[in-house]
Design an enzyme around this catalytic site. Structure first.
Site, short mmCIF file in Angstrom:
data_model
loop_
_atom_site.label_atom_id
_atom_site.label_comp_id
_atom_site.label_asym_id
_atom_site.label_seq_id
_atom_site.Cartn_x
_atom_site.Cartn_y
_atom_site.Cartn_z
N THR A 1 63.87 40.85 44.20
CA THR A 1 63.89 39.14 43.98
C THR A 1 64.14 38.59 45.02
OG1 THR A 1 66.28 40.28 43.71
CG2 THR A 1 65.65 40.35 41.72
N CYS A 2 64.01 36.66 45.33
CA CYS A 2 64.42 37.12 46.51
C CYS A 2 66.14 37.09 46.88
CB CYS A 2 64.95 35.47 46.04
SG CYS A 2 66.33 34.73 44.79
N SER B 1 76.06 40.66 43.47
CA SER B 1 74.51 38.96 42.69
C SER B 1 75.66 38.14 44.69
CB SER B 1 74.18 38.21 42.76
OG SER B 1 73.70 39.01 41.32
N GLN C 1 66.07 39.67 34.70
CA GLN C 1 65.44 40.55 36.45
C GLN C 1 65.59 41.78 36.13
OE1 GLN C 1 66.96 38.48 39.79
NE2 GLN C 1 65.47 36.70 39.45
N ALA D 1 56.45 27.21 38.32
CA ALA D 1 56.84 27.29 36.99
C ALA D 1 57.84 28.47 35.98
CB ALA D 1 55.83 26.72 35.81
N MET E 1 63.33 30.58 38.37
CA MET E 1 64.17 30.10 38.95
C MET E 1 63.89 28.77 38.55
SD MET E 1 67.46 30.31 41.20
CE MET E 1 66.39 31.40 41.25
#
Length: 424
Positions: A55-56, A114, A125, A195, A198
């Site tokens: 993930t980011c 997180s 996710q 799109a 997030m």
């Protein structure tokens, strides 16, 4: 089999390194297969399992392997797959074995690890990552059980604590930051690039502020139109971005592009066309969608996922009691899972005992049948059958006791009567 988790996140590595270690969505299946092969070169039994979460804010390899030093193998795999220098990467990695890996998995799924404490997006996710790993053949008994339990733990934490109450999401943090620049979002034009989930979350939060307009730019126009329609907005192609960027006051970007979509020159032209009216930008993508040099411009306020850290701390104090409750739940579930793992370790022993017992039973039963076929007395045959079974079952333990010495004999002398205590 050893469970392990190897990776880095927003607390151990800057975004510049995280984006180099990130896996694109279309890479994950191939990477999972490569990870299994990597472990199987060290474990010839071929029962290794692997899953990857990217993930980011984090990239993590989860595995179950019987290889020697699997933690080190996992770390080297991440470096090798992305062609990174291992010595450069290693200081930023956490390498968690067995129960530490289990605890970490449960904490991640529950939103305790997180950037935004208690956020729920991470659970979705993880589910996507596990679905991909399963389809790629990466899941086996251990990881399947680990993640199924992690989902149950996350559900329990959220239903019995207030970890999600007053939660600050990335999307909410983006809104809060924009309000530092613009007093009224209702007077601003907002552009979303991408799109995905997030962007959908961000659009939901910004739409609640009733901005002047909402536009979605996406590589696939149809998908952009579908999202824009939900918020009474419009859509455009990414190719048109360079000609229309100057029209927007607020820009939120989160795509899976491997290269920046917005360069310094494009933003400079937009600022000039806007007569230096401020622009607010949030780059939630890893790798980044907006060139870092854009942040140097006087009339641009650019934030990355790391820059949101200060904003998302709001409300942390109000959730500390919930965190303590959640950690207690997780610790109990970790112990339960490790008990299951320990049980798995003795399965081969139990199977061996059962097979040996069955062989003894069949041999004595065959002998009894032959005696009955010869016309022997039934009671005498049953007596011989019972004595034969007892003698053979007791032979092994008695021999072990006779051969043992010292402390081993004392332990067997204490244990064996408990094992062979009959029911009364």
């Amino acid at each position: 089999m050893q469970l392990l988790a190897v990776g880095l996140n927003h607390t151990t590595a800057p975004v510049a390194l995280r984006e180099r270690l990130a896996f694109a969505p279309d890479q994950l299946a191939t990477a999972v297969a490569a990870a299994r092969n990597w472990f199987q070169r060290l474990d010839t039994r071929g029962s290794d399992e692997a899953a990857i979460l990217s993930t980011c804010n984090r990239t993590e390899l989860y595995a179950a392997s019987a290889a020697d030093n699997p933690l080190d193998a996992g770390a080297h795999f991440l470096a090798d797959f992305h062609k990174l220098n291992y010595s450069e990467l290693r200081p930023h990695l956490y390498m968690l074995p067995q129960h530490e890996a289990v605890r970490h998995t449960f904490r991640v799924a529950s939103g305790l690890d997180s950037m935004v404490l208690g956020e729920t997006q991470i659970l979705g996710q993880i589910k996507d990552a596990i679905r991909t790993a399963d389809e790629a053949g990466g899941l086996g008994t251990y990881l399947h059980q680990l993640f199924q339990r992690s989902f149950s733990v996350a559900k329990e934490v959220r239903s019995t604590t207030e970890i999600g109450a007053h939660s600050v999401s990335m999307a909410a943090a983006a809104v809060r930051l924009s309000q530092r620049i613009f007093d009224k979002i209702s007077q601003q034009n907002v552009l979303f690039i991408g799109a995905g989930e997030m962007i959908e979350l961000c659009a939901t939060h910004f739409a609640a502020q009733t901005p002047k307009s909402i536009t979605v730019a996406n590589r696939t126009l149809e998908r952009g139109e579908a999202l824009a329609h939900r918020f009474n907005g419009k859509a455009m192609r990414l190719a048109d971005l360079q000609h229309q960027l100057h029209q927007y006051d607020i820009l939120i970007s989160s795509t899976a592009s491997s290269l920046p979509l917005i360069g310094l020159g494009m933003v400079e032209r937009a600022i000039k066309a806007r007569r230096h009216k401020p622009m607010f930008m949030v780059d939630l993508a890893v790798p980044r969608d907006i060139e870092p040099e854009v942040a140097r411009l006087n009339d641009v306020f650019l934030y990355t996922v790391d820059d949101l850290a200060d904003v998302v701390q709001t409300g942390i104090e109000n959730r500390q009691a919930a965190v303590a409750q959640a950690e207690a739940i997780i610790e109990t579930r970790v112990q339960s899972f490790m008990h299951w793992v320990d049980d798995r370790a003795v399965v081969p022993v139990i199977q061996g005992l059962q097979e040996n017992g069955e062989a003894i039973r069949l041999a004595e039963l065959e002998r009894a049948r032959k005696l009955l076929a010869k016309g022997e007395d039934v009671d005498a045959v049953l007596e011989a059958l019972s004595k034969g079974l007892t003698a053979k079952f007791m032979h092994g333990p008695q021999q072990a006791l006779h051969r043992a010495q010292g402390e081993d004999r004392a332990q067997l002398a204490e244990l064996l009567p408990q094992l062979f205590r009959g029911r009364r």
